[in-house]
Design an enzyme around this catalytic site. Structure first.
Site: not given
Length: 206
Positions: A2, A40, A47, A49, A71, A109, A154
C-alpha cells in the site's frame, strides 16, 4: 503493498465472532463491481482479505459492503479487537503496478499499537503527540515516514518514545484523523527502510 494514502472512509456494520476469528462487515464507497474475492484492503492499516462483498441499496451514502476475517493474531496485536459497529475505518485498496506512489511503501502488517497523548488544533490543522511502544521507538526518526492507522505521515520531532506529527486540513477531512482525540489507540507500522537500517547497525556491532 500500500502507499498509506487513504482512498475511502468506511463504517463498520457488524462484528461476528467465529471461534478464534471475527468476521467484520464494512460499508464503503467502493463500487462493488470493482471488488474481488481474495483482494487485499487495508483497514486502519491492517491488510485484510475480502471474503465477501456486494452492493448496498440503503440511502446512507455508501454504495457497497465487504467482509473480512480478523484472525486471532490480528486481534491480539492491532486495534481490530476493540472495533465495534459504527466505528469509522480508514480504507486503502492494494497498490497496483503503475500506480502513483504518493506516500511511502506500507505492507499492511501492523507492528504494534501506539497511543495518542495529545492533540492541539490551530489554523484548521492539528498537531498530535504519539507514544510508541518502547521496542518500536528506535525505528522512528525525525523527517522519516510512519504509517498510523494506515495513513502515511511524516515525523516532525522525536523524544525517546514520543514523536509528533502535523496533519493538514485535507488529511483531517478525508480520513478518520479528524475525530481522533487524546487516549485513542492507533495502529503503528514503522518504515521498512528504517527497520533494515537498524538491523544493519546491529549486525555491524555483533
Amino acid at each position: 503493498m500500500f502507499t498509506g494514502l487513504i482512498t475511502d472512509v468506511g463504517t463498520l456494520l457488524s462484528v461476528e465472532p467465529r471461534g478464534d476469528l471475527r468476521r467484520l462487515k464494512i460499508a464503503s464507497h467502493y463500487p462493488h463491481d470493482g471488488l474481488a474475492l481474495g483482494a487485499s484492503v487495508a483497514h486502519n492499516g491492517v491488510c485484510m482479505t475480502l471474503v465477501g462483498f456486494g452492493p448496498r441499496s440503503e440511502r446512507d451514502g455508501y454504495v457497497s459492503w465487504h467482509e473480512v476475517d480478523a484472525a486471532a493474531e490480528t486481534l491480539a496485536v492491532t486495534t481490530a479487537g476493540s472495533w465495534t459497529p459504527g466505528d469509522k475505518i480508514n480504507l486503502e485498496r492494494a497498490l497496483k503496478i503503475g500506480d502513483e506512489l504518493g506516500g511511502h511503501l506500507v505492507s499492511g502488517h501492523v507492528d504494534g499499537v501506539a497511543t495518542l497523548v495529545s492533540r492541539r488544533d490551530f489554523d484548521e490543522m492539528a498537531h498530535f503527540e504519539i507514544e510508541a511502544p518502547k521496542e518500536l521507538a528506535k525505528f522512528i526518526a525525525e523527517k522519516g515516514s510512519v504509517a498510523l492507522d494506515g495513513t502515511s505521515l511524516t515525523v516532525n520531532k522525536v523524544d525517546k518514545t514520543r514523536f509528533t506529527i502535523l496533519l493538514i486540513p485535507h488529511t483531517l477531512d478525508v480520513t478518520i484523523w479528524g475525530g481522533r482525540k487524546a487516549g485513542d489507540r492507533i495502529n503503528l507500522e514503522v518504515d521498512t527502510m528504517a527497520r533494515y537500517a537498524a538491523r544493519l547497525v546491529e549486525a555491524a556491532a555483533e
